[in-house]
Design an enzyme around this catalytic site. Sequence first.
Site, PDB file in Angstrom:
ATOM      1  CB  SER A   1       3.194  -0.828  27.454  1.00 50.50           C
ATOM      2  OG  SER A   1       2.083   0.006  27.547  1.00 50.50           O
ATOM      3  CB  CYS A   2       4.894  -5.791  25.211  1.00 50.47           C
ATOM      4  SG  CYS A   2       6.022  -7.161  24.942  1.00 50.47           S
ATOM      5  N   GLY A   3       7.418  -4.654  23.608  1.00 45.50           N
ATOM      6  CA  GLY A   3       8.106  -4.667  22.318  1.00 45.50           C
ATOM      7  C   GLY A   3       7.417  -5.569  21.305  1.00 45.50           C
ATOM      8  CG  PHE A   4       7.167  -9.528  21.637  1.00 50.00           C
ATOM      9  CD1 PHE A   4       7.893  -9.901  20.525  1.00 50.00           C
ATOM     10  CD2 PHE A   4       7.707  -9.789  22.890  1.00 50.00           C
ATOM     11  CE1 PHE A   4       9.135 -10.520  20.632  1.00 50.00           C
ATOM     12  CE2 PHE A   4       8.938 -10.413  23.026  1.00 50.00           C
ATOM     13  CZ  PHE A   4       9.658 -10.784  21.892  1.00 50.00           C
ATOM     14  CB  THR A   5       2.477  -4.021  21.739  1.00 44.34           C
ATOM     15  OG1 THR A   5       2.664  -4.309  23.129  1.00 44.34           O
ATOM     16  CG2 THR A   5       1.092  -3.460  21.528  1.00 44.34           C
TER      17      THR A   5
END
Length: 179
Positions: free
Chosen positions: A34-38
């Site tokens: 659930s990360c911006g980098f996912t």
Amino acid sequence: MGLYDIKVLDREANEVELKKYEGKVLLIVNTATSCGFTPQYKELQELYDELKDQGFEILDFPCNQFANQAKGTDEEIHTFCTAKYNTTFDRFKKIEVNGENESELFKFLKEEQPYEAPKGFKNKRVMGMVSKLSHTKNTDDIHWNFTKFLVDKNGNVVKRFEPVIKVEDIKEEVKKLLA
């Protein structure tokens, strides 16, 4: 102690000796769903598809230490990654990468390749935010999800890539080690 002396747990809690990967080029990554980098999962899978037959492996270690962005069980994380990004590289049990419960693997990786600010990265706002949110006590700690460590065929940790470095920018480094 070297990389191949370390044991980790797969997502079903079975012990895995990293010696299993001896002779391969590795990219070891702490991840979150659930990360911006996912979306880097897509790029990681593309890199894996392109180079796996040449002796390249990606080792995925979910970590929930950064803003609780790896929620769920190991199986739920695996299901998410395979359904959304069609990942096929090895995924392991959720771990901690910093602090008193940090995994032996990430302790070793950080000792071998301490933190170095990304060269040429222009977005200071993103790096500032990552730094503030990470709550790291040690500058060599992992600062956020999707920090990557590149390991050569002999188990030497040759490079550390911070999350802001795109997977595409790592490809040439991996190819050099495979040659």
